[in-house]
Write a protein that holds these residues in place. Structure first.
Motif, PDB file in Angstrom:
ATOM      1  N   ILE A 220     -13.126  18.269 -12.160  1.00 35.36           N
ATOM      2  CA  ILE A 220     -13.577  19.244 -11.232  1.00 35.36           C
ATOM      3  C   ILE A 220     -13.843  18.611  -9.451  1.00 35.36           C
ATOM      4  CG2 ILE A 220     -14.881  20.537 -12.018  1.00 35.36           C
ATOM      5  CD1 ILE A 220     -17.665  20.113 -10.979  1.00 35.36           C
TER       6      ILE A 220
ATOM      7  N   SER B 189     -15.698  17.450 -15.539  1.00 32.75           N
ATOM      8  CA  SER B 189     -16.537  17.698 -15.891  1.00 32.75           C
ATOM      9  C   SER B 189     -17.013  18.381 -17.511  1.00 32.75           C
ATOM     10  CB  SER B 189     -16.372  19.634 -16.311  1.00 32.75           C
ATOM     11  OG  SER B 189     -15.285  20.175 -16.560  1.00 32.75           O
TER      12      SER B 189
ATOM     13  N   GLU C 292     -22.171  19.817  -3.242  1.00 32.65           N
ATOM     14  CA  GLU C 292     -22.479  21.086  -3.455  1.00 32.65           C
ATOM     15  C   GLU C 292     -23.306  21.521  -3.573  1.00 32.65           C
ATOM     16  OE1 GLU C 292     -19.789  18.878  -3.555  1.00 32.65           O
ATOM     17  OE2 GLU C 292     -18.225  19.941  -3.377  1.00 32.65           O
TER      18      GLU C 292
ATOM     19  N   ASP D 236     -24.720  26.511  -8.039  1.00 31.36           N
ATOM     20  CA  ASP D 236     -24.024  27.328  -8.094  1.00 31.36           C
ATOM     21  C   ASP D 236     -23.180  27.217  -7.593  1.00 31.36           C
ATOM     22  OD1 ASP D 236     -26.410  28.955  -9.099  1.00 31.36           O
ATOM     23  OD2 ASP D 236     -26.611  30.615  -6.839  1.00 31.36           O
ATOM     24  N   GLU D 237     -22.416  26.767  -6.775  1.00 28.00           N
ATOM     25  CA  GLU D 237     -20.995  25.503  -7.383  1.00 28.00           C
ATOM     26  C   GLU D 237     -20.374  25.386  -7.665  1.00 28.00           C
ATOM     27  OE1 GLU D 237     -20.469  26.009  -1.574  1.00 28.00           O
ATOM     28  OE2 GLU D 237     -22.107  24.670  -2.460  1.00 28.00           O
TER      29      GLU D 237
ATOM     30  N   ILE E 194     -21.472  25.108 -10.979  1.00 33.44           N
ATOM     31  CA  ILE E 194     -20.881  25.975 -11.962  1.00 33.44           C
ATOM     32  C   ILE E 194     -19.497  26.707 -11.718  1.00 33.44           C
ATOM     33  CG2 ILE E 194     -21.830  28.132 -13.058  1.00 33.44           C
ATOM     34  CD1 ILE E 194     -25.020  27.113 -12.824  1.00 33.44           C
ATOM     35  N   ASP E 195     -19.301  27.619 -10.646  1.00 31.80           N
ATOM     36  CA  ASP E 195     -18.125  28.402 -10.219  1.00 31.80           C
ATOM     37  C   ASP E 195     -17.258  27.346 -10.655  1.00 31.80           C
ATOM     38  OD1 ASP E 195     -19.732  30.784  -9.560  1.00 31.80           O
ATOM     39  OD2 ASP E 195     -20.266  30.449  -7.691  1.00 31.80           O
ATOM     40  N   LYS E 196     -17.322  26.320  -9.834  1.00 34.25           N
ATOM     41  CA  LYS E 196     -15.675  25.465 -10.214  1.00 34.25           C
ATOM     42  C   LYS E 196     -15.529  25.133 -11.793  1.00 34.25           C
ATOM     43  CE  LYS E 196     -16.836  23.285  -5.776  1.00 34.25           C
ATOM     44  NZ  LYS E 196     -15.900  22.462  -5.053  1.00 34.25           N
TER      45      LYS E 196
ATOM     46  N   ILE F 124     -16.624  26.356 -14.812  1.00 34.12           N
ATOM     47  CA  ILE F 124     -15.707  28.009 -15.194  1.00 34.12           C
ATOM     48  C   ILE F 124     -14.624  28.187 -14.486  1.00 34.12           C
ATOM     49  CG2 ILE F 124     -16.698  30.546 -15.431  1.00 34.12           C
ATOM     50  CD1 ILE F 124     -19.425  30.308 -15.289  1.00 34.12           C
ATOM     51  N   LYS F 125     -14.161  27.895 -13.312  1.00 31.73           N
ATOM     52  CA  LYS F 125     -12.773  28.381 -13.010  1.00 31.73           C
ATOM     53  C   LYS F 125     -12.696  27.176 -13.688  1.00 31.73           C
ATOM     54  CE  LYS F 125     -13.673  30.099  -8.596  1.00 31.73           C
ATOM     55  NZ  LYS F 125     -14.134  30.273  -7.283  1.00 31.73           N
ATOM     56  N   TYR F 126     -12.346  25.415 -13.936  1.00 35.26           N
ATOM     57  CA  TYR F 126     -11.138  24.105 -14.415  1.00 35.26           C
ATOM     58  C   TYR F 126     -11.385  24.986 -15.839  1.00 35.26           C
ATOM     59  CZ  TYR F 126     -11.016  20.365 -16.877  1.00 35.26           C
ATOM     60  OH  TYR F 126     -10.584  19.669 -17.275  1.00 35.26           O
TER      61      TYR F 126
END
Length: 69
Positions: free
Chosen positions: A2, A16, A42, A45-46, A48-50, A52-54
């Protein structure tokens, strides 16, 4: 991997899978399984989002590979 930024704005990537935990103190600190700590700009929450997207990209790639076989 990430992409994150140090407080000075310099971007770098973190594996990650090596993230043990993330905390805000008030800066966001990523602690890796190696014990290394990284301060990033970051929010939790940012991060975590990164992650999850990865992970979603990896699963999508694996799914596409399985359909080809």
């Amino acid at each position: 991997m990430i992409r994150v930024k140090r407080l000075n704005g310099k971007e770098f990537v973190v594996n990650s899978d090596l993230i043990q935990f993330v905390e805000e103190t008030p800066d966001t600190v990523i602690t890796l399984t190696t014990g290394q700590k990284i301060v990033v700009s970051e929010s939790i929450d940012e991060i975590i989002d990164k992650v999850i997207k990865y992970k979603a990209i990896i699963l999508k790639y694996k799914s596409a590979e399985e359909k080809e076989v």
